[in-house]
Scaffold this motif. Sequence first.
Motif, PDB file in Angstrom:
ATOM      1  N   GLY A 122       0.525  13.122 -61.150  1.00 44.78           N
ATOM      2  CA  GLY A 122      -0.599  12.001 -61.685  1.00 44.78           C
ATOM      3  C   GLY A 122      -0.273  10.839 -61.339  1.00 44.78           C
ATOM      4  N   LEU A 123      -1.191   9.761 -61.782  1.00 47.83           N
ATOM      5  CA  LEU A 123      -0.793   8.462 -61.735  1.00 47.83           C
ATOM      6  C   LEU A 123      -1.725   7.835 -62.823  1.00 47.83           C
ATOM      7  CD1 LEU A 123      -3.586   6.881 -60.262  1.00 47.83           C
ATOM      8  CD2 LEU A 123      -2.657   8.148 -58.450  1.00 47.83           C
ATOM      9  N   GLY A 124      -1.239   6.760 -63.448  1.00 49.34           N
ATOM     10  CA  GLY A 124      -2.086   6.072 -64.355  1.00 49.34           C
ATOM     11  C   GLY A 124      -2.172   6.990 -65.594  1.00 49.34           C
ATOM     12  N   LEU A 125      -3.406   7.324 -66.100  1.00 48.59           N
ATOM     13  CA  LEU A 125      -4.102   7.860 -66.924  1.00 48.59           C
ATOM     14  C   LEU A 125      -4.892   9.194 -66.523  1.00 48.59           C
ATOM     15  CD1 LEU A 125      -4.158   6.014 -70.237  1.00 48.59           C
ATOM     16  CD2 LEU A 125      -2.525   7.736 -69.637  1.00 48.59           C
ATOM     17  N   VAL A 126      -4.252   9.923 -65.441  1.00 55.66           N
ATOM     18  CA  VAL A 126      -4.945  11.026 -64.961  1.00 55.66           C
ATOM     19  C   VAL A 126      -3.979  11.830 -64.397  1.00 55.66           C
ATOM     20  CG1 VAL A 126      -5.204   9.809 -62.584  1.00 55.66           C
ATOM     21  CG2 VAL A 126      -6.937  11.713 -63.548  1.00 55.66           C
ATOM     22  N   ALA A 127      -4.309  13.099 -64.500  1.00 55.64           N
ATOM     23  CA  ALA A 127      -2.874  13.918 -63.953  1.00 55.64           C
ATOM     24  C   ALA A 127      -3.582  15.691 -63.701  1.00 55.64           C
ATOM     25  CB  ALA A 127      -1.939  14.346 -64.988  1.00 55.64           C
ATOM     26  N   ALA A 128      -2.841  16.313 -63.048  1.00 55.18           N
ATOM     27  CA  ALA A 128      -3.077  17.740 -62.799  1.00 55.18           C
ATOM     28  C   ALA A 128      -2.077  18.654 -62.785  1.00 55.18           C
ATOM     29  CB  ALA A 128      -3.548  18.042 -61.307  1.00 55.18           C
ATOM     30  N   ILE A 129      -2.416  19.487 -63.392  1.00 47.97           N
ATOM     31  CA  ILE A 129      -1.321  20.927 -63.386  1.00 47.97           C
ATOM     32  C   ILE A 129      -1.641  22.284 -62.696  1.00 47.97           C
ATOM     33  CG2 ILE A 129       0.145  22.199 -65.302  1.00 47.97           C
ATOM     34  CD1 ILE A 129      -0.825  20.221 -67.444  1.00 47.97           C
ATOM     35  N   GLU A 130      -0.688  22.461 -61.854  1.00 50.97           N
ATOM     36  CA  GLU A 130      -1.390  23.713 -60.969  1.00 50.97           C
ATOM     37  C   GLU A 130      -0.764  24.847 -61.631  1.00 50.97           C
ATOM     38  OE1 GLU A 130      -3.091  23.604 -58.547  1.00 50.97           O
ATOM     39  OE2 GLU A 130      -3.094  21.637 -57.333  1.00 50.97           O
ATOM     40  N   LEU A 131      -1.645  25.760 -61.700  1.00 53.42           N
ATOM     41  CA  LEU A 131      -1.209  27.033 -62.405  1.00 53.42           C
ATOM     42  C   LEU A 131      -0.883  28.288 -61.008  1.00 53.42           C
ATOM     43  CD1 LEU A 131      -3.491  27.285 -65.485  1.00 53.42           C
ATOM     44  CD2 LEU A 131      -1.444  26.170 -65.248  1.00 53.42           C
ATOM     45  N   VAL A 132       0.271  28.626 -61.045  1.00 51.94           N
ATOM     46  CA  VAL A 132       0.559  29.799 -60.158  1.00 51.94           C
ATOM     47  C   VAL A 132       1.297  30.858 -60.377  1.00 51.94           C
ATOM     48  CG1 VAL A 132       0.756  27.666 -58.301  1.00 51.94           C
ATOM     49  CG2 VAL A 132       2.951  28.410 -59.748  1.00 51.94           C
ATOM     50  N   GLN A 133       1.190  31.834 -59.440  1.00 55.28           N
ATOM     51  CA  GLN A 133       1.926  33.266 -59.689  1.00 55.28           C
ATOM     52  C   GLN A 133       3.399  32.999 -59.239  1.00 55.28           C
ATOM     53  OE1 GLN A 133      -0.023  36.339 -57.707  1.00 55.28           O
ATOM     54  NE2 GLN A 133       1.178  37.930 -58.998  1.00 55.28           N
ATOM     55  N   ASP A 134       3.633  32.309 -58.082  1.00 50.51           N
ATOM     56  CA  ASP A 134       4.922  32.218 -57.364  1.00 50.51           C
ATOM     57  C   ASP A 134       5.148  30.485 -57.086  1.00 50.51           C
ATOM     58  OD1 ASP A 134       6.999  32.008 -55.331  1.00 50.51           O
ATOM     59  OD2 ASP A 134       6.829  33.974 -55.166  1.00 50.51           O
ATOM     60  N   LYS A 135       6.367  30.238 -57.792  1.00 44.85           N
ATOM     61  CA  LYS A 135       6.405  28.529 -57.807  1.00 44.85           C
ATOM     62  C   LYS A 135       6.857  28.170 -56.463  1.00 44.85           C
ATOM     63  CE  LYS A 135       8.353  26.962 -61.528  1.00 44.85           C
ATOM     64  NZ  LYS A 135       7.602  26.094 -62.658  1.00 44.85           N
ATOM     65  N   ALA A 136       7.952  28.968 -55.891  1.00 44.52           N
ATOM     66  CA  ALA A 136       8.400  28.696 -54.518  1.00 44.52           C
ATOM     67  C   ALA A 136       7.669  28.606 -53.480  1.00 44.52           C
ATOM     68  CB  ALA A 136       9.476  29.841 -54.626  1.00 44.52           C
ATOM     69  N   LYS A 137       6.478  29.531 -53.552  1.00 41.91           N
ATOM     70  CA  LYS A 137       5.625  30.012 -52.306  1.00 41.91           C
ATOM     71  C   LYS A 137       4.288  29.015 -52.661  1.00 41.91           C
ATOM     72  CE  LYS A 137       7.358  34.460 -51.184  1.00 41.91           C
ATOM     73  NZ  LYS A 137       6.853  36.045 -51.149  1.00 41.91           N
ATOM     74  N   ARG A 138       4.212  28.497 -53.866  1.00 39.75           N
ATOM     75  CA  ARG A 138       2.945  27.715 -54.152  1.00 39.75           C
ATOM     76  C   ARG A 138       1.811  28.669 -54.066  1.00 39.75           C
ATOM     77  NH1 ARG A 138       4.808  23.636 -50.368  1.00 39.75           N
ATOM     78  NH2 ARG A 138       2.890  23.548 -49.222  1.00 39.75           N
ATOM     79  N   GLN A 139       2.014  30.033 -54.521  1.00 44.97           N
ATOM     80  CA  GLN A 139       1.078  31.155 -54.383  1.00 44.97           C
ATOM     81  C   GLN A 139       0.357  31.188 -55.733  1.00 44.97           C
ATOM     82  OE1 GLN A 139       2.704  34.706 -53.240  1.00 44.97           O
ATOM     83  NE2 GLN A 139       0.794  36.065 -53.878  1.00 44.97           N
ATOM     84  N   ARG A 140      -0.947  31.086 -55.751  1.00 42.98           N
ATOM     85  CA  ARG A 140      -1.834  31.273 -56.642  1.00 42.98           C
ATOM     86  C   ARG A 140      -2.298  32.837 -57.385  1.00 42.98           C
ATOM     87  NH1 ARG A 140      -3.996  26.154 -57.782  1.00 42.98           N
ATOM     88  NH2 ARG A 140      -3.963  24.725 -56.092  1.00 42.98           N
ATOM     89  N   TYR A 141      -2.583  33.101 -58.397  1.00 46.63           N
ATOM     90  CA  TYR A 141      -3.107  34.238 -58.999  1.00 46.63           C
ATOM     91  C   TYR A 141      -4.570  34.590 -58.258  1.00 46.63           C
ATOM     92  CZ  TYR A 141       0.016  34.678 -62.898  1.00 46.63           C
ATOM     93  OH  TYR A 141       1.410  34.763 -63.425  1.00 46.63           O
ATOM     94  N   PRO A 142      -4.796  35.938 -57.947  1.00 50.53           N
ATOM     95  CA  PRO A 142      -6.265  36.058 -57.217  1.00 50.53           C
ATOM     96  C   PRO A 142      -7.362  35.487 -57.930  1.00 50.53           C
ATOM     97  CG  PRO A 142      -4.907  38.050 -57.562  1.00 50.53           C
ATOM     98  CD  PRO A 142      -3.847  37.093 -58.017  1.00 50.53           C
ATOM     99  N   ALA A 143      -8.095  34.588 -57.322  1.00 49.95           N
ATOM    100  CA  ALA A 143      -9.278  33.711 -57.970  1.00 49.95           C
ATOM    101  C   ALA A 143     -10.046  34.687 -58.801  1.00 49.95           C
ATOM    102  CB  ALA A 143      -9.743  33.100 -56.752  1.00 49.95           C
ATOM    103  N   ASN A 144     -10.278  35.721 -58.619  1.00 50.98           N
ATOM    104  CA  ASN A 144     -11.323  36.389 -59.686  1.00 50.98           C
ATOM    105  C   ASN A 144     -10.843  36.837 -60.962  1.00 50.98           C
ATOM    106  OD1 ASN A 144      -9.407  38.242 -58.667  1.00 50.98           O
ATOM    107  ND2 ASN A 144     -10.678  40.235 -58.786  1.00 50.98           N
ATOM    108  N   ILE A 145      -9.418  36.536 -61.338  1.00 56.99           N
ATOM    109  CA  ILE A 145      -8.844  36.793 -62.471  1.00 56.99           C
ATOM    110  C   ILE A 145      -9.315  35.610 -63.402  1.00 56.99           C
ATOM    111  CG2 ILE A 145      -6.573  36.625 -63.665  1.00 56.99           C
ATOM    112  CD1 ILE A 145      -5.130  37.978 -61.386  1.00 56.99           C
ATOM    113  N   GLY A 146      -9.340  34.271 -62.704  1.00 55.57           N
ATOM    114  CA  GLY A 146      -9.689  33.283 -63.845  1.00 55.57           C
ATOM    115  C   GLY A 146      -8.580  32.670 -64.638  1.00 55.57           C
ATOM    116  N   VAL A 147      -7.333  32.504 -63.959  1.00 53.13           N
ATOM    117  CA  VAL A 147      -6.176  32.169 -65.013  1.00 53.13           C
ATOM    118  C   VAL A 147      -6.606  30.411 -65.360  1.00 53.13           C
ATOM    119  CG1 VAL A 147      -3.874  31.273 -64.898  1.00 53.13           C
ATOM    120  CG2 VAL A 147      -4.631  33.417 -63.808  1.00 53.13           C
ATOM    121  N   GLY A 148      -7.078  29.653 -64.544  1.00 55.94           N
ATOM    122  CA  GLY A 148      -7.530  28.531 -65.187  1.00 55.94           C
ATOM    123  C   GLY A 148      -8.472  28.547 -66.255  1.00 55.94           C
TER     124      GLY A 148
END
Length: 454
Positions: free
Chosen positions: A372-398
């Motif tokens: 983030g910067l200022g008053l804006v930010a993002a939080i990435e939700l992942v299945q594997d932190k080390a690999k920056r690997q997400r859950y399958p998109a069809n699950i809809g974790v977000g």
Amino acid sequence: MTDLTRLQQADKAHFIHPFTDSKSLGEKGTRVIERAEGVYIWDVQGKKLLDGMAGLWCVNVGYGRQSIVDAVSKQMQQLPYYNSFFQCTHPPAIELAKTIAELAPKHMNNVFFTGSGSESNDTNLRMVRRYWDLKGQPNKKTIISRHNAYHGSTVAGASLGGMSGMHEQGDLPIPKIVHIAQPYWYQEGGDLTPEAFGLQAAQALETEILALGEDNVAAFIAEPFQGAGGVIIPPSTYWPEIKRILAKYDILLILDEVISGFGRTGHWFAAEYFDLQPDLISIAKGMTSGYVPMGGVIVADRVAEVIKQQCGEFTHGYTYSGHPVAAAAALENINIIKQEKLVEKVAAEIAPYFQQSLQQLAEHPLVGEVRGLGLVAAIELVQDKAKRQRYPANIGVGTWCRDACIDHGLVMRSVGDTMIISPPLVITKAQIDELIEKALLALNATYSKCLALK
């Protein structure tokens, strides 16, 4: 029948919502927001929510500002409407143009008013092409943008934006708008360092200019950071390289500050934060804190002088350009930001606390990155932190996390599996603590559902 049921039924029957699956919403039922104060909103059932998105990135001074209500009421009584066509104007529009010019970068002293950020970017397309016509270079018409950028949802705005889902509905983009890679290191950087990736992403602009021909390229349009795309903050090497390329080839820079303007970065405009000298700045949202719809384009002197002195009639404008009531709201909104020193407080106190507090969430097993910067930010939700690997998109974790936030009294937005936050500038340290506490509860609830998948 409860009041909520009655409202939901009427909504389902008559109201087509923006960016919404109407069938799905009709089955679920809308959330009906009834009132707001400060950084909080309440639905018709009395549920209180901390608005971590400031409406749609816009309620910078918070809800319930009586002085804006009074300014709007006074203007409605005196002059509720008049246009700025036919050699006419009115005091609120004149004063607002002067005020914005005083806040803008020093080389920018003119404003064209619109009704929204989308209209502002439509205006940019018309203005830059007319500028190059008048400069004797009529072939300079193509505008380069970025994939996953958001510049509005009108035909021109959606074309300038780089969201494929929008392009698929309406045979977009229109001709002479092209897109290059976005500077999204977390998702697309691979094994490169952020710095190396930032240079690579920026150099895609030079590659595209050379492919199109310098004499055919009018402008590069970009958000300082990509908001609706997922709060994508370019690596430190990105903007300096973009500046070098634009100067080398004499290409205009359109900086879309609809989200970032009016204090969100701890500066009046993010152009200052990133040390940029744009030729046009798109504005809206925080301009009135969303109390009344209004937008505009701040125009650099080198462009404004050509349009004002050589164009003759500039055949472009809107019924509500410089609307007196909207201008009155904007003037009082800016006055509040000045009087309460909100820009200075964001820079020196609130933003550092906000960004530091958010890092508490970085250790959560579901979180791959907090940025983030200022008053804006993002939080990435992942299945594997080390690999920056997400859950399958069809699950809809977000989506799970977004709904869990609501359950725990917090509004956060999901962009795929990226959670984004953009609270009002008036948020206090205690309210930031509350936001973090509620976000953690939502992350825990979401992670429990993820574990159940295994």
